[in-house]
Motif scaffolding. Structure first.
Motif, PDB file in Angstrom:
ATOM      1  N   GLN A   1       0.829  -1.201   0.000  1.00 42.81           N
ATOM      2  CA  GLN A   1       0.000   0.000   0.000  1.00 42.81           C
ATOM      3  C   GLN A   1       0.871   1.263   0.000  1.00 42.81           C
ATOM      4  O   GLN A   1       0.601   2.223  -0.714  1.00 42.81           O
ATOM      5  CB  GLN A   1      -0.920  -0.053   1.228  1.00 42.81           C
ATOM      6  N   ARG A   2       1.977   1.217   0.767  1.00 41.49           N
ATOM      7  CA  ARG A   2       2.880   2.376   0.788  1.00 41.49           C
ATOM      8  C   ARG A   2       3.546   2.562  -0.568  1.00 41.49           C
ATOM      9  O   ARG A   2       3.699   3.670  -1.059  1.00 41.49           O
ATOM     10  CB  ARG A   2       3.946   2.193   1.868  1.00 41.49           C
TER      11      ARG A   2
ATOM     12  N   GLN B   1       2.470   1.734  -3.442  1.00 47.61           N
ATOM     13  CA  GLN B   1       1.516   2.234  -4.431  1.00 47.61           C
ATOM     14  C   GLN B   1       0.928   3.582  -4.022  1.00 47.61           C
ATOM     15  O   GLN B   1       0.086   4.133  -4.725  1.00 47.61           O
ATOM     16  CB  GLN B   1       0.395   1.202  -4.644  1.00 47.61           C
ATOM     17  N   GLU B   2       1.386   4.067  -2.880  1.00 47.56           N
ATOM     18  CA  GLU B   2       0.952   5.382  -2.377  1.00 47.56           C
ATOM     19  C   GLU B   2      -0.565   5.519  -2.432  1.00 47.56           C
ATOM     20  O   GLU B   2      -1.101   6.421  -3.062  1.00 47.56           O
ATOM     21  CB  GLU B   2       1.636   6.502  -3.169  1.00 47.56           C
ATOM     22  N   ARG B   3      -1.245   4.600  -1.815  1.00 49.02           N
ATOM     23  CA  ARG B   3      -2.714   4.636  -1.820  1.00 49.02           C
ATOM     24  C   ARG B   3      -3.221   4.267  -0.433  1.00 49.02           C
ATOM     25  O   ARG B   3      -2.453   3.877   0.449  1.00 49.02           O
ATOM     26  CB  ARG B   3      -3.262   3.665  -2.873  1.00 49.02           C
ATOM     27  N   GLN B   4      -4.537   4.370  -0.283  1.00 49.67           N
ATOM     28  CA  GLN B   4      -5.170   3.947   0.971  1.00 49.67           C
ATOM     29  C   GLN B   4      -5.399   2.442   0.933  1.00 49.67           C
ATOM     30  O   GLN B   4      -5.437   1.834  -0.131  1.00 49.67           O
ATOM     31  CB  GLN B   4      -6.533   4.648   1.124  1.00 49.67           C
TER      32      GLN B   4
ATOM     33  N   ASP C   1      -7.569  -0.764   0.815  1.00 45.34           N
ATOM     34  CA  ASP C   1      -8.943  -0.955   0.376  1.00 45.34           C
ATOM     35  C   ASP C   1      -9.703  -1.806   1.387  1.00 45.34           C
ATOM     36  O   ASP C   1      -9.119  -2.340   2.338  1.00 45.34           O
ATOM     37  CB  ASP C   1      -9.004  -1.546  -1.044  1.00 45.34           C
TER      38      ASP C   1
ATOM     39  N   GLU D   1      -8.488  -5.416   1.879  1.00 46.01           N
ATOM     40  CA  GLU D   1      -7.239  -5.466   2.649  1.00 46.01           C
ATOM     41  C   GLU D   1      -7.512  -5.247   4.130  1.00 46.01           C
ATOM     42  O   GLU D   1      -6.953  -5.930   4.983  1.00 46.01           O
ATOM     43  CB  GLU D   1      -6.264  -4.398   2.124  1.00 46.01           C
TER      44      GLU D   1
ATOM     45  N   CYS E   1      -4.027   1.726  10.867  1.00 45.21           N
ATOM     46  CA  CYS E   1      -4.785   1.299   9.680  1.00 45.21           C
ATOM     47  C   CYS E   1      -6.258   1.676   9.783  1.00 45.21           C
ATOM     48  O   CYS E   1      -7.051   1.309   8.916  1.00 45.21           O
ATOM     49  CB  CYS E   1      -4.666  -0.207   9.495  1.00 45.21           C
TER      50      CYS E   1
END
Lengths: 337, 505, 419
Positions: C377-378, C380-383, C385, C388, C417
């Motif tokens: 997730q880090r 891909q620099e995203r939140q 989902d 997950e 998280c």
């Protein structure tokens, strides 16, 4: 003003009687250390005498009995160990070394004896001690040797920053270089070793993290990784080991806990389980704490066991400073923090 | 000095097999008057290691003597394919009659250490355990092969012979064994304790036939039908022995003939302690007695000397019943160092001198196409055991005795040599000694002041229960003194100061 | 340093035991008293008596660092010839010498040396030829100078070998004593300074064998691993005419982990060797990737048979940090494109999850799944989902159940998280 952990704030569960801290026995044990002249071990450990006074004194201060060792005699003994070069030996007939010089400074700090060092120490008191320490810095790499024979280890680097900061003489050394050196000792797991390239080790980590904390550079630590590695030191019996796959030992209670405290992750381990492990390694009758339950007690494990309990907020103990392994009250008095 | 006949001996020990010799060692500081005799001209009795000449005489005795029919040994036969060509002098060999490996966790080792006898013994490492794999298709040219048995996590990690998922099953089993007596694990196997181990492995751990064979081989079970209880115990012994004395080995073998060497060292301790030793002297007759245990035993030695003793201890070397367990043995000298069997496989491990090869049931095929019913085991001894000259090796084959067992051993030997071929040629066989050995008495028999020790165990790994018989005989010999708290068993100080670096005084 | 692993006893001693203890103390203190009086009286000039005293004391108590120091001063001032290679590193740091006597004393050339006894009995130093003549006379003759040099080198070689032989059994008995290891290093440095290069190199090479033996006896010995890195660095250096040993040392860690997969010390050392190894191999991107895959395969083979082994998981993290945590760090595979990085992490997640089929009670598996999900997730620099988050919640639940000691940490993860 001393800072004593109060029972009401404490969340530790109620432990059975044999697992209550045997404060009186521990005080007696520390007091007895200098009288055990009929034991071979006493004579075989002369090279640790001044360290022993430091370990004993920390234990006594944290137990709330700072007066249990007479102040004058303590200062007398410390000063008798000083060499002409300003460094301190473990006992009068031995050689000076960083390890004992740091202990000497810490002892004098705890008994508020810097004035005596100024008055009666070799050369110019604090300044001479500071110079001895500062001369041991490797000006190229920033690390420190233990003595004139050149062994280098982050333990000595930490000791130097510890003692010099207490003496108010940090400006005698290149702190930035020292910080760079500590950073070079970091490993992929977030921990630190004795030299660059060396394996992470809980005791070395505490000296490196402590050195960075004294230098005000905790920001350089990979806190997540380090805390993960450190928290994994706690094993099933509640105690901490110093490296992966090793057995637990009371002294790591302090090294791991002190480091976690500095990086704000003390809650990543189980304090109650650790308290139980430390207390099960104490000798409730004759006092003292050993490396693990059932073994011989000694002053080193007594010191770090009690320091661990204090770091966990054990009721009735004086609060310990995680950087110095000395009472918070002492550090506050000296550094004015 | 008093003559043999004038002395009233505290104990006369007859035979210098391992047990009698360990008894002599255990009594060596007791101050007792001990006469230790052996009808043979060499030490070790049924545990002896023989030169070629001694083996020749031994074979002749077994074949001719009237006692042969009742001896635990039978059917001894020597064969030299090329009339002795390629062999060195008789004394360059010591062929062990009952070779056993000794696990490092065995009580025998701790007794040798506490009695300080170990200082005279050179221990060699027993290295790899192999499993024999017949050629996949007998008609094809591909030779049979040997496969190393992985018995540690690191072995399992390193081996490429086992698939990833099977490795997990094997590891689960190995972990289980290490802790098999814990409460949760006991619950698993106790209900099935008497079932065959192989069934337990298949059903509980999902081990396939090949992995079952690996595990069974480690037990050295003679009939291959070891129970879950005994199998878990022997594998536990193997795993907990691994690495105790150094990396890479679980068992040791004393140089110069294994247990025979231990017997000699133990007798030497007996002699240093004042015991009188006479080889080539046995017991002719023992006088009839009233059965009163205070009465002295009167013995006539084979050299005609009468002696009197408070206690007589003998070993059992007689077959007890026709249905007693019996094994076939084949000892062979091979004109090759067989280096591939003695490789160092882990860092820091000593070069092994002994390798073990297991032939699972069915893996040895005879000329008539019938296959072996029981497992066959071979111990390969390199020349560093001192049992043969360098450049040669000794192979010791064992299997349960059957009407075809001799032929099975011969086939196993041929198959092994074929698996060990280097280039076109299989290593050559220079000498063969074959015999059968049966199990005699299995426990100590005490009758007043006569003690009979059991016959040697047939197991291929030293069996600690052997030591219980010795301890029992020691208790009888020591009488009430054995009860006193200050009487230690097999714990002695060095007779001479140990040779360490401390040069003080 | 302290009483590790000594069982606590009742403390009761019989009269006989007390007597024996007092005798032992007396013997030790007598030695110590003699030592003090001799060191107080002389300025560390070599005398056989004092040298023997340090031998006796150090055998009884190798932690007695002052005795080691005195021994060093005696070697410099008396037993060793002047440095033949010009430097004086064998002396102490010049600024902080405690007694001012660590520079070469004139005693080094005193004729009285010819009456000295060898350093220690068990390692009898053969007589030192060339020392019978007085130094003043032999110095005059030119051809004697060479002979004298050779004799001095032989003397020094004997002294150094005899010191190494003296320390060896002490090291075996006290493998964790800092002072012994330090002294040994110091003696080895003397070899470089005082002996012909080839001789010095041979001594250092033999030392690597000794270190391997120490590591066979205790494969985690912190001192022995540090000593190994020190020996190798020196053996590689120009000082000893060396060349890189990174391949051999890498192989050594392979062999050591094959003896014991849990040898974190060996895995650690391996992690330090790899970047250099690849640089020295001038490995291409393709070669680096192949190396990385092999290494990842190796550690996964290990996890397959020992998923409860934290050493292997730490090493797995080290390898994966090359994929996930690469910005600004020297890595094994610097030029991996983003897509491949993602593939590596997702493949690992799948394969680790597959371990759960056989090992559903091993907390490390859940921890790794959690860590690599967060890494992904880090990266891909995203939140996170919803799926997950759901999985993370399950894994955290297992972690709380299997590893309650670290509940504070699991609390922090859950909070971070937003679970």
């Amino acid at each position: 003003m001393s800072e004593v952990h109060e029972a009401k704030d404490n969340k530790l569960k109620q432990l059975p009687d044999e697992l209550q801290l045997a404060t009186a026995a521990h005080v007696k044990y520390v007091q007895s250390l200098d009288t055990r002249v009929t034991e071979y071990g006493y004579w075989m450990t002369q090279h640790l005498r001044l360290n022993g006074v430091y370990w004993g004194l920390v234990a006594l201060h944290l137990l709330g009995h700072p007066e249990a060792l007479p102040r004058d005699e303590t200062i007398e003994f410390v000063l008798s160990c000083q060499k002409d070069n300003g460094g301190f030996a473990p006992a009068p007939n031995h050689d000076a070394h960083m390890l004992y010089t740091v202990s000497a400074v810490q002892i004098l700090a705890m008994v508020d004896g810097f004035d005596e060092l100024e008055r009666r120490g070799k050369g110019n008191g604090k300044a001479t001690v500071g110079k001895y320490i500062a001369d041991l810095q490797n000006r190229e790499t920033g690390t420190f040797a233990g003595d004139e024979w050149g062994e280098e280890d982050t333990r000595f680097l930490y000791g130097a920053l510890n003692a010099l900061s207490l003496l108010g003489l940090l400006d005698l050394v290149d702190v930035n270089k020292a910080v760079d050196y500590v950073v070079a000792c970091a490993n992929f797991d977030g921990g630190y070793g004795a030299t660059p390239g060396a394996e992470s080790h809980a005791a070395q980590i505490w000296t490196c993290v402590g050195a960075l904390a004294i230098a005000g550079r905790v920001d350089l630590i990979d806190k997540e990784k380090l805390a993960r590695w450190l928290s994994e030191r706690q094993v099933a019996n509640g105690g901490f080991n110093g490296r992966p796959e090793k057995t637990a030992d009371v002294c790591y209670s302090w090294f791991v806990l002190g480091s976690l405290e500095i990086i704000g992750r003390r809650h990543w381990i189980d304090g109650d389980a650790l308290v139980e492990f430390i207390l099960s390694a104490q000798d409730p009758e004759k006092g003292g704490i050993s490396d693990r339950p059932g073994d011989m007690v000694d002053v080193w494990h007594t010191c770090f066991g009690i320091a661990g309990l204090s770091a966990l907020g054990y009721p009735g103990l004086e609060a310990v400073d995680p950087r110095y392994c000395m009472p918070k009250s002492t550090i506050r008095r000296i550094l004015g923090e | 000095m008093e003559s043999l006949s004038d002395t009233v001996w505290d104990v006369v020990i007859c035979g210098t097999g391992l047990q009698q010799s360990l008894l002599a060692l255990s009594l060596s500081r007791s101050g007792k008057k001990i006469l230790h005799i052996d009808p043979k001209e060499y030490y070790g009795g049924p545990d002896a290691a023989l030169s070629l000449q001694e083996a020749e005489r031994w074979q002749t005795e077994q074949a001719s003597s009237s006692a042969a029919s009742s001896s635990i040994f039978s059917s001894a036969r020597i064969w030299q394919p090329s009339e002795g060509a390629g062999l060195s002098s008789s004394r360059s060999y010591s062929l062990a009659l009952s070779p056993q490996i000794i696990h490092t966790s065995s009580t025998l080792i701790s007794q040798l250490v506490s009695s300080r006898a170990y200082r005279q013994i050179e221990f060699l490492a027993v290295g790899s355990f192999f499993i024999f794999k017949p050629s996949p298709d007998p008609s094809s040219q591909s030779p049979p092969s040997l496969s190393r048995i992985p018995s540690t996590r690191e072995d399992v990690f390193s081996t490429t012979a086992i698939a990833a998922r099977a490795k997990r099953s094997l590891m689960k089993f190995l972990k289980f064994v290490l802790d098999y007596n814990s409460a949760p694990n006991s619950e698993v196997w106790q209900p099935r304790a008497s079932e065959p181990l192989s069934a337990f492995l298949a059903e509980h751990f999902n081990l396939d036939a090949e992995l079952q064979a690996y595990v069974l081989a480690l037990t050295l079970s003679l009939d291959g039908r070891i129970t879950a209880r005994d199998g878990l115990a022997t594998i536990h012994r193997h795993l907990t022995s691994m690495g105790v004395f150094g990396p890479g080995f679980a068992a040791i073998y004393p140089k110069w003939g294994g247990t025979s060497e231990i017997a000699q060292v133990a007798c030497r301790a007996g002699a240093v302690g004042g015991g009188i030793y006479m080889l080539g002297t046995g017991i002719e007759t023992v006088a009839e007695r009233s059965g009163d245990s205070d009465e002295l035993v009167e013995i006539q030695l084979t050299n005609g000397t009468p002696v009197k003793t408070k206690l007589l201890v003998r070993g059992d070397e007689e077959r007890v019943a026709d249905d007693a367990q019996e094994i076939s043995r084949l000892v062979t000298i091979v004109a090759s160092p067989l280096s591939s069997l003695f490789e160092v496989v882990v860092e820091g491990a000593p070069a092994p001198a002994v390798a073990v090869i297991a032939f699972p049931p069915g893996s040895v095929t005879e000329e008539d196409r019938s296959v072996s019913e029981y497992p066959v085991y071979a111990f390969a001894h390199s020349s560093s055991t001192g049992e043969c000259p360098s450049g040669q090796s000794v192979l010791y084959f064992t299997t349960l005795a059957t009407s075809t067992s001799e032929a099975v051993l011969q086939s196993a030997l041929d198959a092994l040599l074929s698996a060990l071929r280097d280039g076109d040629e299989a290593p050559k066989c220079l000498y063969q000694l074959r015999y059968k050995q049966s199990r005699g008495l299995t426990s100590v028999k005490t009758d007043g002041n006569m003690v009979q020790l059991p016959a040697p165990s047939l197991s291929l790994a030293f069996d600690d229960s052997t030591l219980q018989s010795v301890h029992e005989a020691w208790r009888v010999t020591m009488g009430s003194a054995s009860q006193e708290p200050e009487t230690d068993y097999m714990i002695f100080a060095d007779r001479e100061p140990a040779d360490d670096y401390d040069d003080e005084d | 340093m302290s009483s590790h692993d000594i069982p606590r006893t009742s403390g009761f001693r019989t009269e006989e035991q007390t007597y024996q203890e007092l005798e032992k103390i007396k013997k030790y203190r007598d030695l110590e008293d003699q030592f003090y009086s001799l060191t107080a009286a002389n300025n560390y000039e070599y005398t056989p008596d004092l040298f023997q005293l340090t031998t006796k004391l150090l055998k009884l108590n190798p932690e007695y660092f002052t005795a080691w120091n005195v021994r060093r001063r005696l070697l410099i001032s008396g037993l060793l010839s002047r440095s033949s290679r010009g430097s004086s590193r064998s002396t102490a740091l010049s600024t902080s010498s405690s007694s001012g006597t660590t520079t070469h004393s004139s005693a080094a050339l005193s004729p009285s040396r010819s009456t000295e006894t060898p350093p220690s009995r068990e390692s009898q130093t053969p007589g030192r030829p060339g020392q019978n003549g007085t130094t003043a006379e032999t110095d005059k003759a030119g051809q004697d100078t060479e002979a004298k040099k050779a004799a001095a080198a032989e003397n020094d070689a004997n002294v150094i070998q005899s010191e190494l032989a003296f320390i060896f059994p002490l090291l075996k008995d006290y493998p964790k004593c800092y002072w012994i290891w330090n002294y040994r290093r110091w003696i080895l440095e003397l070899a470089i300074e005082h002996l012909p290069a080839a001789t010095a190199r041979r001594i250092w090479e033999e030392e690597l064998g000794l270190d391997s033996m120490m590591l066979t006896r205790d494969r985690r010995n912190y001192h022995a691993w540090a000593y190994r890195r020190y020996l190798v660095a020196k053996l590689e250096s120009a000082e000893l005419g060396g060349k890189s040993m990174v391949e051999e040392e890498f192989d050594y860690t392979t062999r050591m982990t094959r003896v014991d997969l849990s040898n974190f010390s060996a895995w650690h050392n391996r992690s330090k060797l790899i970047p250099r190894l690849l640089d020295e191999r001038r490995a291409s991107d393709v070669a680096r990737r192949a190396f990385f895959d092999e290494e990842l395969g190796r550690v996964k083979e290990g996890l397959n048979v020992g998923p409860e082994d934290q050493s292997l998981w730490f090493y797995h993290q080290f390898l994966m940090s090359n994929v996930t945590d690469y910005v600004g760090r020297a890595t094994i595979i610097p030029n991996l494109d983003f897509k491949d990085r993602i593939t590596y992490v997702t493949t690992e997640l799948d394969e680790i999850e597959e371990l759960l089929e056989d090992f559903d009670d091993v907390k490390w598996i859940y921890e790794a799944l959690m860590e690599y999900t967060l890494s992904l997730q880090r990266l891909q620099e995203r939140q996170l989902d919803a799926a997950e988050k759901e999985r993370l919640a399950v894994w955290l639940g297992k972690l709380r159940e299997l590893d309650p000691l670290r509940n504070g940490r699991w609390d922090d993860v859950a909070a971070d998280c937003k679970l």
